[in-house]
Design a protein around this motif. Structure first.
Motif, PDB file in Angstrom:
ATOM      1  N   LEU A   1       1.677  16.581 -32.110  1.00  0.00           N
ATOM      2  CA  LEU A   1       2.674  15.999 -32.751  1.00  0.00           C
ATOM      3  C   LEU A   1       3.124  17.042 -33.787  1.00  0.00           C
ATOM      4  O   LEU A   1       4.402  17.232 -34.055  1.00  0.00           O
ATOM      5  CB  LEU A   1       2.346  14.850 -33.254  1.00  0.00           C
ATOM      6  N   ALA A   2       2.254  17.542 -34.788  1.00  0.00           N
ATOM      7  CA  ALA A   2       2.678  18.432 -35.799  1.00  0.00           C
ATOM      8  C   ALA A   2       3.178  19.674 -35.110  1.00  0.00           C
ATOM      9  O   ALA A   2       4.114  20.311 -35.702  1.00  0.00           O
ATOM     10  CB  ALA A   2       1.298  18.929 -36.505  1.00  0.00           C
TER      11      ALA A   2
ATOM     12  N   GLY B   1       6.875  19.324 -34.011  1.00  0.00           N
ATOM     13  CA  GLY B   1       7.673  19.352 -35.139  1.00  0.00           C
ATOM     14  C   GLY B   1       7.965  20.827 -35.421  1.00  0.00           C
ATOM     15  O   GLY B   1       9.186  21.173 -35.728  1.00  0.00           O
TER      16      GLY B   1
ATOM     17  N   VAL C   1      11.657  15.598 -27.825  1.00  0.00           N
ATOM     18  CA  VAL C   1      11.453  14.283 -28.357  1.00  0.00           C
ATOM     19  C   VAL C   1      11.066  13.495 -27.118  1.00  0.00           C
ATOM     20  O   VAL C   1      10.263  12.469 -27.152  1.00  0.00           O
ATOM     21  CB  VAL C   1      13.016  13.739 -28.838  1.00  0.00           C
TER      22      VAL C   1
ATOM     23  N   VAL D   1      10.199  22.597 -32.859  1.00  0.00           N
ATOM     24  CA  VAL D   1      11.752  22.074 -33.235  1.00  0.00           C
ATOM     25  C   VAL D   1      12.474  22.860 -34.292  1.00  0.00           C
ATOM     26  O   VAL D   1      13.426  23.340 -34.276  1.00  0.00           O
ATOM     27  CB  VAL D   1      11.885  20.785 -33.551  1.00  0.00           C
ATOM     28  N   LEU D   2      11.660  23.230 -35.282  1.00  0.00           N
ATOM     29  CA  LEU D   2      12.259  24.057 -36.463  1.00  0.00           C
ATOM     30  C   LEU D   2      12.305  25.251 -35.968  1.00  0.00           C
ATOM     31  O   LEU D   2      13.370  25.904 -36.466  1.00  0.00           O
ATOM     32  CB  LEU D   2      11.029  23.877 -37.513  1.00  0.00           C
TER      33      LEU D   2
ATOM     34  N   TYR E   1       7.471  13.798 -26.341  1.00  0.00           N
ATOM     35  CA  TYR E   1       6.874  13.145 -27.415  1.00  0.00           C
ATOM     36  C   TYR E   1       6.614  11.636 -27.142  1.00  0.00           C
ATOM     37  O   TYR E   1       5.654  10.913 -27.405  1.00  0.00           O
ATOM     38  CB  TYR E   1       7.625  13.274 -28.948  1.00  0.00           C
TER      39      TYR E   1
ATOM     40  N   ASN F   1      -2.135  24.047 -38.505  1.00  0.00           N
ATOM     41  CA  ASN F   1      -2.455  22.542 -37.773  1.00  0.00           C
ATOM     42  C   ASN F   1      -3.820  22.317 -37.273  1.00  0.00           C
ATOM     43  O   ASN F   1      -4.654  21.685 -37.388  1.00  0.00           O
ATOM     44  CB  ASN F   1      -1.540  22.097 -36.704  1.00  0.00           C
TER      45      ASN F   1
ATOM     46  N   SER G   1      15.404  20.341 -28.369  1.00  0.00           N
ATOM     47  CA  SER G   1      14.720  19.187 -29.267  1.00  0.00           C
ATOM     48  C   SER G   1      14.959  18.040 -28.693  1.00  0.00           C
ATOM     49  O   SER G   1      13.636  17.244 -28.783  1.00  0.00           O
ATOM     50  CB  SER G   1      15.466  19.076 -30.764  1.00  0.00           C
TER      51      SER G   1
END
Length: 790
Positions: free
Chosen positions: A282-283, A286, A259, A289-290, A262, A341, A255
């Motif tokens: 970006l979506a 995320g 970041v 990461v989940l 990102y 997305n 993660s």
């Protein structure tokens, strides 16, 4: 429309106005708040559905206004108590027929009465403002809940309809059709050549750090603290450390790498760009990461490859199946989120109704096919674990939610299906993460609070903590950790279940700040603070009492009973001070406590009469000290050493090492024999009978010689022998001697027995009957001292 715009501007200007009036008088503040609330109420009555910006602004205004009103109410309530006290000191005005009072007193009474009336009026107005704020928040929360329910009840296109697929594929306002030109535009506008060397170095450094976190550091953490195949039976502590290390390696480090990427991506965005490619990146980041979170927690807890390192008690064959299915399901849902997305609108940031219906169907199918079989009982129930109704209830609810999501998706209720799956997944992550964190915290507490550990041993030496007290302290620390851990988890689960945040926050504010007991307003935060202060304060007082008893008192010349009284008094005074501080933190007026105590005095007099008697008797014993710690006393049929005196009872340790708890009132209201009231000198009497023809002087010399040889026999007063009686066939003698301490009577008794027996054998004297031995107090020839009733 003009009316709505005017209302919105009025609310905005009012919110700014009452912020600027923060330094105004209380009356001005109250007037501004009431005016602001009136405008908000009119705006809500005129418009049933507020735009998001207005909704957020009103909520922010209400939150600040409510906080200011509570602060003003507390301030005014703090001012009313001194005013009441001053009025009470002035007394009631003279009635008719009484002489007139001084005009200055009358003027002061009138002034104080007017100030008290104004202050009470401001308190009432502030409470009305708080009630209006809460009513508006309830109304807005109710509207939020209704909007959510209406959204969930909207039926969209059926996902199995051919027309739905045709509409979805014909949609042009989607990201996947614009992502290539958007990416090319981002790449052309990157213009690395025009960036400074520092910016380039920072970007390259961040990329290197991302790769370093994602691979070498991750492998090092797993190799250092992760599970080891060579260790066949790891302890629970090793398993917890390995689970935490696996969680960090599989969740935190990847993660952080995402970041870092990102940050590089955001920094390199040009000033003008097509949003399709950045939104997609970006979506998707995320979602990745989940995926790391779900897969990392699953592998860390189930350990499918190394069963010995598993921390969730599931059957061995089920661990691999559960781990594989959960990771597979998370991966498929991640790919589905990428597809979501890609088909979303770059301006609306959500897919069209047709695409939303199709994606909800696929998500429900993945949940049913991949995740629903994981809830079967054979994977969770063993001979020793999870055989409970709670386990069955949780698995049943989760199964029903997954099935309901599939039914809703097939019926075209895409929002309902998506929200059901999202609520289930978010709740599972929150609760699962909390359970893992709870185990880590519990293991950490156990590591510090286990006998033999350095911290526990130091704490035990400092505070005198016994193993039993250590176990109780560990329990309370674990309970405190649970009370801190689970409320945020419950709050997150309620939010995941689409409970209105406005309603939830309003309930929490009332729960934490508005507990009314008559005229007293208590805050749960203040209650928790008071409990914490009382707990820490009582621990400090206990440590101080122990320090006084063990370090200070032994260096004085006071007797043991006085030392015990002083240390006990320190504990009582310190505890009283701590309790008074805790009551002050609660904001409770001591006059209110006096009124409550007066109202309960009658009930205490009847129902707690015995407790009060023992309490008063305990104070008398500590002050007069007719009985003190270390004394040898006889109370009724109980004889032993006084170990401690509290305000309710006295502990007596018998010579059989049994503890007898005697109420203090029994020591005051009944005769008590105290062998060591003034001093600890005691007299030992040995009775001996010899034949009538024996030489009395010879027997006297023999007994005195035996007494002089005693180690603890005192020389002054010297031992003596008395010829008590001359019988028909015997002479009755008594050997009387004194010992320095009552603790020496048994050694002295044994020594005299041996010495007299040896002397009689040596002198060929035959005793008549059996020698009698008794112990008497030193200062009175008649017998024991008696403590008269108080």
């Amino acid at each position: 429309m003009r009316r709505f715009l005017a209302a919105f501007l009025g609310i905005l200007f009012a919110a700014i106005g009452w912020h600027a009036a923060a330094q105004d008088s209380p009356a001005t503040k109250l007037a501004n708040w009431e005016s602001t609330l009136t405008r908000i109420e009119r705006a809500l009555a005129a418009e049933s559905e507020l735009p998001p910006e207005r909704h957020t602004e009103i909520l922010r205004t209400l939150k600040l206004l409510g906080a200011e009103a509570r602060a003003l109410r507390s301030q005014e309530q703090g001012q009313t108590d001194p005013l009441r006290d001053q009025l009470a000191r002035l007394g009631a005005p003279p009635t008719e027929g009484q002489p007139p009072e001084d005009p200055g007193i009358t003027a002061n009474r009138t002034r104080l009465s007017e100030e008290l009336t104004r202050s009470q009026g401001r308190v009432t107005r502030a409470e009305l403002v708080i009630a209006r704020v809460q009513a508006i928040q309830d109304e807005m929360g109710r509207r939020e809940q209704e909007m959510t329910q209406r959204k969930l009840a909207v039926q969209g296109p059926l996902p199995l309809s051919l027309g739905t697929w045709q509409d979805a594929l014909s949609d042009t306002d989607v990201i996947y059709q614009k992502i290539q030109p958007s990416a090319m535009q981002w790449w052309r506008n990157l213009e690395i050549a025009e960036m400074g060397w520092l910016a380039i170095a920072i970007g390259i450094g961040i990329l290197i750090l991302a790769g370093f976190l994602a691979f070498p550091v991750r492998r090092w953490v797993l190799a250092k603290w992760g599970p080891v195949a060579e260790m066949e039976t790891p302890s629970y502590t090793h398993r917890m450390i390995a689970a935490v290390a696996g969680t960090i390696a599989r969740i935190l480090l990847p993660s952080l790498a995402i970041v870092a990427l990102y940050i590089v991506f955001v920094v390199t965005l040009p000033q003008e760009y097509d949003p399709a490619f950045p939104i997609f990146v970006l979506a998707s980041g995320g979602g990745l990461v989940l995926f790391f979170v779900v897969s990392g927690l699953t592998i860390a807890c189930l350990s499918p490859d190394l069963p010995a390192w598993r921390i969730i008690p599931v059957p061995e064959r089920a661990a691999a199946m559960l781990g594989g299915r959960v990771v597979t399901g998370a991966g498929l849902l991640f790919l589905l989120s990428i597809a979501n997305n890609a088909v979303s609108s770059p301006t609306k940031l959500h897919p069209s109704d047709s695409f939303a219906s199709i994606i909800a169907l696929f998500a429900s199918i993945i949940a049913v096919v991949v995740l629903l079989p994981c809830l079967r009982a054979k994977y969770w129930v063993t001979d020793t674990h999870f055989k409970s109704r709670l386990s069955w209830l949780v698995r049943t609810i989760a199964s029903l939610v997954i099935i309901a999501a599939l039914v809703a998706a097939l019926g075209g209720y895409a929002s309902l299906a998506t929200d059901l799956l999202a609520a289930l997944s978010q709740s599972t992550l929150l609760i699962g993460g909390a359970l893992l964190l709870r185990e880590v915290i519990g293991e950490g507490i156990g590591a510090f609070m286990t006998p033999g550990r350095r911290f526990y041993d130091r704490l035990s030496r400092t505070t005198g903590l016994s193993p039993e007290s250590g176990r109780r302290l560990t329990f309370w620390i674990r309970l405190a950790a649970d009370l801190i851990l689970w409320p945020p988890v419950i709050y997150g689960v309620l939010l995941a279940c689409k409970i209105s945040p406005t309603l939830l926050n309003a309930w929490l504010v009332r729960f934490f700040t508005q507990i009314r007991l008559g005229d007293i307003n208590l805050s749960l935060i203040d209650v928790g603070t008071a409990i914490l202060i009382a707990t820490i304060g009582l621990l400090v007082v206990g440590g101080m009492k122990r320090w006084v008893r063990e370090r200070v008192m032994p260096n004085t010349q006071l007797d043991l009973g006085m030392q015990n009284s002083i240390s006990t008094g320190v504990g009582y005074i310190g505890g009283l001070i701590v309790i008074m501080i805790a009551i002050m933190v609660l904001g409770i007026d001591f006059s209110s406590i006096a009124l409550v105590a007066g109202a309960l005095s009658v009930g205490i007099g009847f129902g707690l009469r015995t407790v009060v008697e023992n309490f008063v008797a305990g104070l008398l014993l500590l002050i007069e000290r007719p009985v003190k710690a270390g004394d040898w006393i006889v109370v009724g049929a109980t004889e032993g050493i006084v170990k401690s005196i509290s305000v309710r009872s006295t502990e007596i340790e018998t010579f059989d090492r049994a503890s007898v708890i005697v109420p203090n009132s029994a020591l005051v209201a009944s005769p008590v024999t105290n062998w060591t009231h003034k001093n600890r000198i005691a007299r030992v009497i040995v009775k001996l009978s010899v034949p009538l023809g024996a030489d009395p002087r010879r027997i006297e010399s023999m007994l005195l010689a035996c007494a002089r040889e005693g180690e603890h026999v005192m020389k002054h007063p010297a031992p003596s022998v008395i010829l008590r009686a001359i019988g028909e066939e015997k002479l009755d003698f008594e050997l009387r001697c004194f010992v320095t301490d009552t603790d020496y009577y048994l050694p002295t008794l044994s020594a005299l027995n041996f010495a007299i027996d040896a002397a009689m054998r040596r002198e060929r004297v035959r005793p008549v009957g059996t020698a009698e031995i008794s112990i008497q107090p030193a200062l009175e020839e008649l017998g024991r001292r008696v403590v008269e009733p108080a």
